[in-house]
Write an enzyme that holds these catalytic residues in place. Sequence first.
Site, PDB file in Angstrom:
ATOM      1  N   GLY A   1       0.803  -1.214   0.000  1.00 28.53           N
ATOM      2  CA  GLY A   1       0.000   0.000   0.000  1.00 28.53           C
ATOM      3  C   GLY A   1       0.837   1.265   0.000  1.00 28.53           C
ATOM      4  O   GLY A   1       0.554   2.205   0.739  1.00 28.53           O
ATOM      5  N   ALA A   2       1.867   1.308  -0.863  1.00 29.00           N
ATOM      6  CA  ALA A   2       2.856   2.395  -0.767  1.00 29.00           C
ATOM      7  C   ALA A   2       2.848   3.358  -1.943  1.00 29.00           C
ATOM      8  O   ALA A   2       3.802   4.103  -2.129  1.00 29.00           O
ATOM      9  CB  ALA A   2       4.247   1.806  -0.591  1.00 29.00           C
TER      10      ALA A   2
ATOM     11  N   ARG B   1       0.967   5.894  -2.147  1.00 27.72           N
ATOM     12  CA  ARG B   1       0.661   7.219  -1.622  1.00 27.72           C
ATOM     13  C   ARG B   1       0.610   7.147  -0.097  1.00 27.72           C
ATOM     14  O   ARG B   1       0.801   6.091   0.508  1.00 27.72           O
ATOM     15  CB  ARG B   1      -0.677   7.725  -2.168  1.00 27.72           C
ATOM     16  CG  ARG B   1      -1.855   6.834  -1.833  1.00 27.72           C
ATOM     17  CD  ARG B   1      -3.134   7.296  -2.496  1.00 27.72           C
ATOM     18  NE  ARG B   1      -4.266   6.457  -2.087  1.00 27.72           N
ATOM     19  CZ  ARG B   1      -5.507   6.631  -2.502  1.00 27.72           C
ATOM     20  NH1 ARG B   1      -5.780   7.614  -3.348  1.00 27.72           N
ATOM     21  NH2 ARG B   1      -6.475   5.839  -2.087  1.00 27.72           N
TER      22      ARG B   1
ATOM     23  N   GLY C   1      17.471   7.457  -3.648  1.00 27.76           N
ATOM     24  CA  GLY C   1      18.619   6.566  -3.791  1.00 27.76           C
ATOM     25  C   GLY C   1      18.314   5.106  -4.001  1.00 27.76           C
ATOM     26  O   GLY C   1      19.229   4.283  -4.054  1.00 27.76           O
TER      27      GLY C   1
ATOM     28  N   VAL D   1      -3.809  -7.312  -1.369  1.00 27.93           N
ATOM     29  CA  VAL D   1      -3.430  -8.019  -0.155  1.00 27.93           C
ATOM     30  C   VAL D   1      -4.496  -9.040   0.245  1.00 27.93           C
ATOM     31  O   VAL D   1      -4.188 -10.078   0.836  1.00 27.93           O
ATOM     32  CB  VAL D   1      -3.178  -7.027   0.997  1.00 27.93           C
ATOM     33  CG1 VAL D   1      -2.924  -7.749   2.309  1.00 27.93           C
ATOM     34  CG2 VAL D   1      -2.003  -6.129   0.658  1.00 27.93           C
TER      35      VAL D   1
ATOM     36  N   ASN E   1       1.597  -2.324   5.509  1.00 22.80           N
ATOM     37  CA  ASN E   1       0.957  -1.018   5.624  1.00 22.80           C
ATOM     38  C   ASN E   1      -0.413  -0.948   4.965  1.00 22.80           C
ATOM     39  O   ASN E   1      -1.265  -0.166   5.380  1.00 22.80           O
ATOM     40  CB  ASN E   1       1.871   0.047   5.004  1.00 22.80           C
ATOM     41  CG  ASN E   1       1.174   1.382   4.832  1.00 22.80           C
ATOM     42  OD1 ASN E   1       0.951   2.117   5.789  1.00 22.80           O
ATOM     43  ND2 ASN E   1       0.803   1.709   3.590  1.00 22.80           N
TER      44      ASN E   1
ATOM     45  N   TYR F   1     -13.409  -1.611  11.400  1.00 21.63           N
ATOM     46  CA  TYR F   1     -12.024  -1.167  11.228  1.00 21.63           C
ATOM     47  C   TYR F   1     -11.246  -1.354  12.529  1.00 21.63           C
ATOM     48  O   TYR F   1     -10.121  -1.855  12.529  1.00 21.63           O
ATOM     49  CB  TYR F   1     -12.009   0.308  10.799  1.00 21.63           C
ATOM     50  CG  TYR F   1     -10.623   0.893  10.675  1.00 21.63           C
ATOM     51  CD1 TYR F   1      -9.867   0.684   9.521  1.00 21.63           C
ATOM     52  CD2 TYR F   1     -10.064   1.655  11.699  1.00 21.63           C
ATOM     53  CE1 TYR F   1      -8.590   1.222   9.390  1.00 21.63           C
ATOM     54  CE2 TYR F   1      -8.789   2.184  11.580  1.00 21.63           C
ATOM     55  CZ  TYR F   1      -8.063   1.971  10.431  1.00 21.63           C
ATOM     56  OH  TYR F   1      -6.795   2.495  10.317  1.00 21.63           O
TER      57      TYR F   1
ATOM     58  N   ILE G   1      -3.523  10.937  11.267  1.00 22.13           N
ATOM     59  CA  ILE G   1      -2.503  11.235  10.266  1.00 22.13           C
ATOM     60  C   ILE G   1      -3.168  11.827   9.025  1.00 22.13           C
ATOM     61  O   ILE G   1      -4.206  11.338   8.568  1.00 22.13           O
ATOM     62  CB  ILE G   1      -1.717   9.970   9.875  1.00 22.13           C
ATOM     63  CG1 ILE G   1      -1.182   9.264  11.125  1.00 22.13           C
ATOM     64  CG2 ILE G   1      -0.582  10.318   8.923  1.00 22.13           C
ATOM     65  CD1 ILE G   1      -0.200  10.041  11.951  1.00 22.13           C
TER      66      ILE G   1
END
Length: 253
Positions: A10-11, A13, A52, A62, A88, A157, A190
């Site tokens: 889940g990366a 964003r 990098g 998932v 994540n 949730y 967040i």
Amino acid sequence: MTRPAALITGARRGIGRAIGVALAKAGYDIAFTDIAEDEAVREASRLFAEAGAAARFFKHDVAAVASHADLVTNVKSAFGRLDVFVSNAGIGAPVRGDMLEITTETFDVVLDVNLRGAAFLSQEVAKAMLAGRSERPAIVFITSASTELVSIDRAQYCVSKLGLSMWARALAVRLAPEGIPVFEVRPGVIRTDMTAKVAAKYDARISEGLIPAGRWGEGEDVAAAVAGLTSGQFAYATGTVINVDGGLLIPRL
């Protein structure tokens, strides 16, 4: 390949992307997944490369447990190794409302991603780590302050994250003799796409003192914790829970 490799679900964003940038800066190459392949994927790849890393995207759901073995095999094939796993990927409640109106369909959708999918993917990753040791392996689960704080308009949730928390603790015990530390990071409020729809609500509550730090958390706050935990400096702290919440979970009078 000499750089260690991290797999982050889940990366494309949000928190996952911030974790990818942080780990790239820490010296990891990045394998990352998401359910969609779009401009956000290309932007994430660019950011990881600028930090990098050699980066590779794998489109993956998932919740599709049968696909987990192929994902891990493909990551190891692309990078020659798999050193760190950050679980994540997650979804919120499809519909918020009275918990007495939650349907089995929406309950199962959330648990299939947040709990069942995350748990069984970590199982597959753990087996791969045991088969090919790393100098500093680590598994990190991103759960939520909702492991402790009840939201009755999205109870499914909360249940999914609390269940994943217990899975993380159990996996920490299972892998401790093998030298693979397992950690849990609990973000608070967040600023992400997931919380954008309730931003006005939290703006008001933060101004009223909900969070001692007095501000929203950012993806970079969570990413900094993950980078520290995967540095190899905290291996003896396996099973530890890190609250990244500005003090939200501290009991107060």
